[in-house]
Design a protein around this motif. Structure first.
Motif, PDB file in Angstrom:
ATOM      1  N   ALA A   1       6.667   1.642   2.970  1.00  0.00           N
ATOM      2  CA  ALA A   1       5.260   2.020   2.797  1.00  0.00           C
ATOM      3  C   ALA A   1       4.550   1.815   4.133  1.00  0.00           C
ATOM      4  O   ALA A   1       4.578   0.719   4.689  1.00  0.00           O
ATOM      5  CB  ALA A   1       4.610   1.188   1.698  1.00  0.00           C
TER       6      ALA A   1
ATOM      7  N   ARG B   1       1.063   1.607   6.173  1.00  0.00           N
ATOM      8  CA  ARG B   1      -0.350   1.317   5.911  1.00  0.00           C
ATOM      9  C   ARG B   1      -1.214   2.366   6.600  1.00  0.00           C
ATOM     10  O   ARG B   1      -1.003   2.697   7.772  1.00  0.00           O
ATOM     11  CB  ARG B   1      -0.703  -0.072   6.435  1.00  0.00           C
ATOM     12  CG  ARG B   1      -2.117  -0.504   6.090  1.00  0.00           C
ATOM     13  CD  ARG B   1      -2.449  -1.837   6.665  1.00  0.00           C
ATOM     14  NE  ARG B   1      -2.103  -1.775   8.090  1.00  0.00           N
ATOM     15  CZ  ARG B   1      -1.646  -2.787   8.785  1.00  0.00           C
ATOM     16  NH1 ARG B   1      -1.485  -3.943   8.262  1.00  0.00           N
ATOM     17  NH2 ARG B   1      -1.354  -2.655  10.055  1.00  0.00           N
TER      18      ARG B   1
ATOM     19  N   LEU C   1      -5.910   8.431   3.761  1.00  0.00           N
ATOM     20  CA  LEU C   1      -5.164   8.711   2.531  1.00  0.00           C
ATOM     21  C   LEU C   1      -5.779   9.901   1.795  1.00  0.00           C
ATOM     22  O   LEU C   1      -5.065  10.733   1.246  1.00  0.00           O
ATOM     23  CB  LEU C   1      -5.119   7.479   1.620  1.00  0.00           C
ATOM     24  CG  LEU C   1      -4.214   7.644   0.403  1.00  0.00           C
ATOM     25  CD1 LEU C   1      -2.743   7.633   0.827  1.00  0.00           C
ATOM     26  CD2 LEU C   1      -4.472   6.562  -0.615  1.00  0.00           C
TER      27      LEU C   1
ATOM     28  N   PRO D   1      -2.737  11.706  -4.047  1.00  0.00           N
ATOM     29  CA  PRO D   1      -2.882  10.256  -3.932  1.00  0.00           C
ATOM     30  C   PRO D   1      -3.473   9.660  -5.208  1.00  0.00           C
ATOM     31  O   PRO D   1      -4.247  10.314  -5.908  1.00  0.00           O
ATOM     32  CB  PRO D   1      -3.863  10.093  -2.763  1.00  0.00           C
ATOM     33  CG  PRO D   1      -3.758  11.355  -1.985  1.00  0.00           C
ATOM     34  CD  PRO D   1      -3.447  12.420  -2.998  1.00  0.00           C
TER      35      PRO D   1
ATOM     36  N   ASN E   1      -4.570  -1.142  -4.496  1.00  0.00           N
ATOM     37  CA  ASN E   1      -4.085  -0.238  -3.460  1.00  0.00           C
ATOM     38  C   ASN E   1      -4.073   1.202  -3.954  1.00  0.00           C
ATOM     39  O   ASN E   1      -4.234   1.470  -5.139  1.00  0.00           O
ATOM     40  CB  ASN E   1      -2.701  -0.656  -2.949  1.00  0.00           C
ATOM     41  CG  ASN E   1      -1.655  -0.710  -4.042  1.00  0.00           C
ATOM     42  OD1 ASN E   1      -1.462   0.253  -4.775  1.00  0.00           O
ATOM     43  ND2 ASN E   1      -0.972  -1.831  -4.159  1.00  0.00           N
TER      44      ASN E   1
ATOM     45  N   SER F   1      -2.004   5.171  -2.989  1.00  0.00           N
ATOM     46  CA  SER F   1      -0.778   5.675  -2.370  1.00  0.00           C
ATOM     47  C   SER F   1      -0.594   7.166  -2.534  1.00  0.00           C
ATOM     48  O   SER F   1      -1.135   7.779  -3.453  1.00  0.00           O
ATOM     49  CB  SER F   1       0.450   5.032  -3.039  1.00  0.00           C
ATOM     50  OG  SER F   1       0.460   3.661  -2.903  1.00  0.00           O
TER      51      SER F   1
ATOM     52  N   TYR G   1       3.203   9.613  -1.966  1.00  0.00           N
ATOM     53  CA  TYR G   1       4.635   9.487  -1.676  1.00  0.00           C
ATOM     54  C   TYR G   1       5.207  10.769  -1.101  1.00  0.00           C
ATOM     55  O   TYR G   1       4.765  11.871  -1.430  1.00  0.00           O
ATOM     56  CB  TYR G   1       5.407   9.151  -2.962  1.00  0.00           C
ATOM     57  CG  TYR G   1       5.266   7.710  -3.379  1.00  0.00           C
ATOM     58  CD1 TYR G   1       6.276   6.794  -3.130  1.00  0.00           C
ATOM     59  CD2 TYR G   1       4.114   7.266  -4.009  1.00  0.00           C
ATOM     60  CE1 TYR G   1       6.148   5.468  -3.498  1.00  0.00           C
ATOM     61  CE2 TYR G   1       3.975   5.930  -4.380  1.00  0.00           C
ATOM     62  CZ  TYR G   1       4.994   5.048  -4.118  1.00  0.00           C
ATOM     63  OH  TYR G   1       4.858   3.729  -4.481  1.00  0.00           O
TER      64      TYR G   1
ATOM     65  N   GLU H   1       5.972   6.123   1.775  1.00  0.00           N
ATOM     66  CA  GLU H   1       4.681   6.009   1.110  1.00  0.00           C
ATOM     67  C   GLU H   1       3.605   5.781   2.164  1.00  0.00           C
ATOM     68  O   GLU H   1       3.798   5.022   3.107  1.00  0.00           O
ATOM     69  CB  GLU H   1       4.756   4.820   0.147  1.00  0.00           C
ATOM     70  CG  GLU H   1       3.525   4.499  -0.622  1.00  0.00           C
ATOM     71  CD  GLU H   1       3.730   3.302  -1.544  1.00  0.00           C
ATOM     72  OE1 GLU H   1       2.815   3.026  -2.323  1.00  0.00           O
ATOM     73  OE2 GLU H   1       4.786   2.627  -1.480  1.00  0.00           O
TER      74      GLU H   1
ATOM     75  N   MET I   1      -0.005   4.146   2.236  1.00  0.00           N
ATOM     76  CA  MET I   1      -0.641   3.203   1.315  1.00  0.00           C
ATOM     77  C   MET I   1      -1.808   2.504   2.002  1.00  0.00           C
ATOM     78  O   MET I   1      -1.742   2.197   3.189  1.00  0.00           O
ATOM     79  CB  MET I   1       0.402   2.176   0.874  1.00  0.00           C
ATOM     80  CG  MET I   1      -0.040   1.185  -0.139  1.00  0.00           C
ATOM     81  SD  MET I   1       1.375   0.106  -0.541  1.00  0.00           S
ATOM     82  CE  MET I   1       1.131  -0.038  -2.281  1.00  0.00           C
ATOM     83  N   CYS I   2      -2.858   2.248   1.238  1.00  0.00           N
ATOM     84  CA  CYS I   2      -3.991   1.495   1.770  1.00  0.00           C
ATOM     85  C   CYS I   2      -4.459   0.484   0.735  1.00  0.00           C
ATOM     86  O   CYS I   2      -4.232   0.651  -0.466  1.00  0.00           O
ATOM     87  CB  CYS I   2      -5.130   2.426   2.153  1.00  0.00           C
ATOM     88  SG  CYS I   2      -5.899   3.277   0.759  1.00  0.00           S
TER      89      CYS I   2
ATOM     90  N   LYS J   1      -2.647   4.389 -13.479  1.00  0.00           N
ATOM     91  CA  LYS J   1      -2.802   4.941 -12.140  1.00  0.00           C
ATOM     92  C   LYS J   1      -3.880   6.024 -12.212  1.00  0.00           C
ATOM     93  O   LYS J   1      -3.799   6.921 -13.038  1.00  0.00           O
ATOM     94  CB  LYS J   1      -1.473   5.490 -11.646  1.00  0.00           C
ATOM     95  CG  LYS J   1      -0.447   4.390 -11.446  1.00  0.00           C
ATOM     96  CD  LYS J   1       0.945   4.948 -11.260  1.00  0.00           C
ATOM     97  CE  LYS J   1       1.974   3.847 -11.154  1.00  0.00           C
ATOM     98  NZ  LYS J   1       2.171   3.096 -12.389  1.00  0.00           N
TER      99      LYS J   1
END
Length: 161
Positions: free
Chosen positions: A68, A70, A76, A101, A109, A111, A113, A123, A125-126, A140
């Motif tokens: 992943a 960042r 994102l 996302p 977080n 994401s 993918y 991934e 991701m933040c 999700k």
């Protein structure tokens, strides 16, 4: 004691193809030989090692073939168009059907993918700030649903972002 991750590693089938792919993602090649390449994720802080060999045939499991990266929340939000611009396809996560996302409020977080040429799971991701009254949400959520929820929550009514 621990300050972060120094390195992570992934198996690849053809190192040359993988080098081109990871350069396309904007990672800087730090070092390579005939079977190995290292890319800076954060120059001088963390890197990704790619190893050519038969191990790329190992069945996927997130503990074996996943990284992943960042990113900032605003990046994102633009990730699907960025991936498309470098000719990389986003993929759905788990049982989701959408490639867009998504947010995991319970983990704090968000994401998106995609995969490298060898099927390694990648991934973007933040971290996100989650108000206490929303941390119980285990589903999700799309970014749109998340932002609408934040706008309508007490979190936003208190003048916080």
């Amino acid at each position: 004691m621990i300050k972060g991750i120094f390195e992570a590693h992934l198996p690849v089938k053809k190192l040359g193809n993988s080098i081109k792919f990871y350069q396309k993602l904007g990672l800087k090649l730090a070092w390579s030989d005939e079977e190995t390449a290292f890319f800076w994720i954060e120059e001088g802080r963390s890197w990704l090692g790619l190893w050519e060999g038969e191990e790329y045939k190992t069945s996927y499991h997130p503990s074996l073939k996943h990284i992943a990266f960042r990113v900032a929340y605003e990046d994102l939000k633009k990730s699907i168009s960025w991936l498309e611009s470098i000719e990389v396809d986003a993929v759905p996560f788990g049982s989701r059907t959408s490639i867009d996302p998504f947010v995991r409020p319970y983990q704090g977080n968000a994401s998106v993918y995609f995969e490298d040429p060898d099927g390694n799971s990648l991934e973007l991701m933040c971290y996100i700030e989650v108000p206490n009254e929303l941390k119980h949400i285990t589903e999700k959520l799309s970014l749109e649903d998340w932002e609408e929820l934040i706008v309508n929550s007490n979190f936003n009514k208190e003048g916080k972002p």
